[in-house]
Design an enzyme around this catalytic site. Structure first.
Site, mmCIF file in Angstrom:
data_model
loop_
_atom_site.group_PDB
_atom_site.id
_atom_site.type_symbol
_atom_site.label_atom_id
_atom_site.label_comp_id
_atom_site.label_asym_id
_atom_site.label_seq_id
_atom_site.Cartn_x
_atom_site.Cartn_y
_atom_site.Cartn_z
ATOM 1 N N HIS A 1 -2.877 6.979 3.836
ATOM 2 C CA HIS A 1 -3.319 5.659 3.503
ATOM 3 C C HIS A 1 -4.620 5.250 4.085
ATOM 4 O O HIS A 1 -4.514 5.541 5.095
ATOM 5 C CB HIS A 1 -2.137 4.710 3.582
ATOM 6 N N ASN B 1 -10.119 -0.158 1.634
ATOM 7 C CA ASN B 1 -8.736 -0.020 1.275
ATOM 8 C C ASN B 1 -8.559 -0.347 -0.018
ATOM 9 O O ASN B 1 -8.726 -1.554 -0.355
ATOM 10 C CB ASN B 1 -8.076 -1.017 2.259
ATOM 11 N N CYS C 1 0.965 -1.148 0.061
ATOM 12 C CA CYS C 1 -0.153 0.127 0.123
ATOM 13 C C CYS C 1 1.021 1.179 0.050
ATOM 14 O O CYS C 1 0.438 2.192 -0.001
ATOM 15 C CB CYS C 1 -0.925 -0.088 1.304
HETATM 16 O O1 UT7 Z 1 -3.061 -1.334 3.859
HETATM 17 C C1 UT7 Z 1 -2.593 -2.332 4.798
HETATM 18 C C2 UT7 Z 1 -3.639 -3.302 4.977
HETATM 19 N N1 UT7 Z 1 -3.960 -4.016 6.405
HETATM 20 C C3 UT7 Z 1 -4.475 -3.296 7.226
HETATM 21 O O2 UT7 Z 1 -4.375 -2.006 7.296
HETATM 22 C C4 UT7 Z 1 -4.998 -3.823 8.531
HETATM 23 C C5 UT7 Z 1 -4.690 -3.302 9.654
HETATM 24 N N2 UT7 Z 1 -5.573 -4.142 10.635
HETATM 25 C C6 UT7 Z 1 -6.501 -3.531 10.970
HETATM 26 O O3 UT7 Z 1 -7.191 -2.650 10.475
HETATM 27 C C7 UT7 Z 1 -7.389 -4.456 12.168
HETATM 28 O O4 UT7 Z 1 -6.570 -5.032 12.969
HETATM 29 C C8 UT7 Z 1 -8.504 -5.038 11.565
HETATM 30 C C9 UT7 Z 1 -9.705 -4.111 11.123
HETATM 31 C C10 UT7 Z 1 -8.150 -6.045 10.789
HETATM 32 C C11 UT7 Z 1 -9.151 -5.908 12.863
HETATM 33 O O5 UT7 Z 1 -9.598 -5.115 13.570
HETATM 34 P P1 UT7 Z 1 -9.436 -5.527 15.287
HETATM 35 O O6 UT7 Z 1 -9.902 -4.696 16.059
HETATM 36 O O7 UT7 Z 1 -8.105 -5.785 15.385
HETATM 37 O O8 UT7 Z 1 -10.093 -7.059 15.529
HETATM 38 P P2 UT7 Z 1 -9.256 -8.455 15.893
HETATM 39 O O9 UT7 Z 1 -8.423 -8.753 14.826
HETATM 40 O O10 UT7 Z 1 -8.746 -8.051 17.343
HETATM 41 O O11 UT7 Z 1 -10.661 -9.170 15.977
HETATM 42 C C12 UT7 Z 1 -11.519 -8.805 17.156
HETATM 43 C C13 UT7 Z 1 -12.729 -10.009 16.858
HETATM 44 C C14 UT7 Z 1 -12.175 -11.274 16.879
HETATM 45 O O12 UT7 Z 1 -13.057 -12.167 17.419
HETATM 46 P P3 UT7 Z 1 -12.701 -12.771 18.783
HETATM 47 O O13 UT7 Z 1 -11.533 -13.690 18.575
HETATM 48 O O14 UT7 Z 1 -12.446 -11.615 19.650
HETATM 49 O O15 UT7 Z 1 -14.005 -13.639 19.175
HETATM 50 C C15 UT7 Z 1 -12.397 -11.581 15.123
HETATM 51 O O16 UT7 Z 1 -12.454 -12.787 14.832
HETATM 52 O O17 UT7 Z 1 -13.326 -9.620 15.714
HETATM 53 C C16 UT7 Z 1 -13.499 -10.765 15.035
HETATM 54 N N3 UT7 Z 1 -13.497 -10.389 13.588
HETATM 55 C C17 UT7 Z 1 -14.826 -9.936 12.820
HETATM 56 N N4 UT7 Z 1 -16.019 -10.198 13.493
HETATM 57 C C18 UT7 Z 1 -17.025 -9.774 12.590
HETATM 58 C C19 UT7 Z 1 -12.402 -10.214 12.619
HETATM 59 N N5 UT7 Z 1 -13.065 -9.707 11.321
HETATM 60 C C20 UT7 Z 1 -14.539 -9.793 11.541
HETATM 61 C C21 UT7 Z 1 -15.347 -9.335 10.821
HETATM 62 N N6 UT7 Z 1 -16.863 -9.235 11.226
HETATM 63 N N7 UT7 Z 1 -15.346 -8.762 9.335
#
Ligand code: UT7
Length: 340
Positions: free
Chosen positions: A257, A287, A117
């Site tokens: 970004h 994104n 990115c």
């Molecule tokens: O350009 C570079 C590309 N990548 C990025 O920029 C990604 C950077 N990271 C992020 O933006 C965030 O880490 C995410 C949006 C990907 C995830 O957000 P988070 O607040 O870090 O969530 P998490 O990974 O800690 O997950 C929290 C919970 C989990 O459930 P449990 O284990 O707490 O029960 C996930 O399984 O949210 C769950 N989860 C979802 N729930 C509903 C993960 N994705 C989803 C979803 N819908 N799409």
């Protein structure tokens, strides 16, 4: 070659997004997710998806035509085309070559650049060096992605985040003191496994097993990328602003970004910038990787949010892990008088 460096800047900008909108509500029907989760955890409400017959180079060409028109530059005047993307049409050749022939730019060299990115700020920095030495006068830098083809639509960790789109700029000479004032390119390769596509390259060629295991799609450790992003967005911006001999209060616009509103708000807080000075469009496009900054820049310019003399910080992070940024003083069109 001149015996002094020439200032490089943006002479024109353009963007293009596919018409098809995919909403969070529609995603609720596809994976175990909710509009509420996506909106509150990312800020994304909808994204654009390219039709099956449309590829990354097609989006790139459409954005480029608009950028060329905005700059008042003809395709045949281009010296170089840099296409930054992580979703190129095919492994070989460079998508930039398809863009070159489609635009009708026979004088231009053409290559692809992959820096996740951060691709667009990498490409713009490289372009500025050729302008600075006088080796080239007109360079097209494009960020274009059809990410919808390289994500696993059954993986809720990734499929809710990304969208398709393209943005392009024409880079050329501008008046001294304007254009690109500072740039920085960084990488922390040790984190490469936090965001990658395991199969389909020379390390693990695609075969029926890798396809069955969906290893030809994006794999991401979101938490690690998030941690990296919040750190480098602040560090890179502060370094860049100092390198440009500016103070935080001199910054008129931050174009970050567009990955997650929480990352953007964190950066704005650390830089003491009110959100009115931050360009955000991820709610509508998600994104779009290397397309996100030129797409946001184009919207900001065309809506009158960018004025001549504005100090703009563009800062990115992405797969690699890479990061980088640019500080520029907006001077669209003023390069014309500086030409020889
Ligand atoms: O350009 C570079 C590309 N990548 C990025 O920029 C990604 C950077 N990271 C992020 O933006 C965030 O880490 C995410 C949006 C990907 C995830 O957000 P988070 O607040 O870090 O969530 P998490 O990974 O800690 O997950 C929290 C919970 C989990 O459930 P449990 O284990 O707490 O029960 C996930 O399984 O949210 C769950 N989860 C979802 N729930 C509903 C993960 N994705 C989803 C979803 N819908 N799409």
């Amino acid at each position: 070659m001149p015996n002094h460096l020439i200032q490089a800047g943006i002479l024109g900008v353009g963007s293009y997004v596919p018409e098809r909108i995919l909403t969070n509500k529609e995603l609720e029907q596809m994976v175990d997710t909710s509009d509420e989760w996506i909106t509150t955890r990312t800020g994304i409400r909808e994204r654009r998806i390219a039709d099956p017959a449309v590829s990354t180079s097609d989006l790139a060409v459409r954005a480029s035509r608009k950028a060329l028109e905005h700059a008042g530059v003809k395709p045949e005047e281009l010296d170089l085309i840099i296409l930054t993307t992580c979703s190129k049409d095919m492994p070989l050749p460079a998508g930039a070559c398809l863009v070159q022939t489609e635009l009708g730019a026979p004088q231009a060299g053409a290559f692809d650049l992959e820096a996740g990115c951060s691709g667009f700020v990498y490409g713009l920095t490289i372009a500025s060096q050729f302008i600075a030495t006088g080796a080239m006068k007109r360079i097209l830098v494009i960020g274009a992605e059809v990410l919808s083809r390289i994500i696993n639509w059954q993986d809720r960790n990734t499929c809710v985040l990304f969208g398709d789109g393209a943005g392009a700029v024409v880079v050329g000479p501008v008046a001294p003191g304007e254009g690109i004032l500072a740039s920085k390119l960084s990488a922390e390769g040790a984190g490469w496994e936090h965001l990658y596509i395991p199969a389909g390259g020379a390390k693990m060629p695609a075969d029926p097993v890798t396809v069955e295991k969906k290893l030809h799609y994006v794999h991401m450790n979101g938490k690690e990328v998030f941690r990296y992003a919040t750190r480098v967005m602040e560090e890179e911006s502060i370094h860049l602003i100092k390198a440009a001999n500016l103070r935080l209060e001199d910054i008129d616009l931050l174009i970050p970004h567009q990955a997650n509103i929480r990352i953007i708000e964190h950066a704005a807080r650390k830089l003491k910038l009110p959100m009115e000075k931050v360009v955000v469009n991820l709610d509508r496009y998600g994104n779009t990787s290397s397309a996100s900054i030129p797409l946001a820049l184009d919207e900001a310019v065309k809506s009158g949010r960018v004025k001549a003399g504005d100090n703009i910080v563009m800062v990115a992070f992405g797969a690699g892990l890479t990061s980088g940024g640019i500080v520029l003083k907006w001077s669209k069109g003023e390069g014309e008088s500086n030409e020889t």
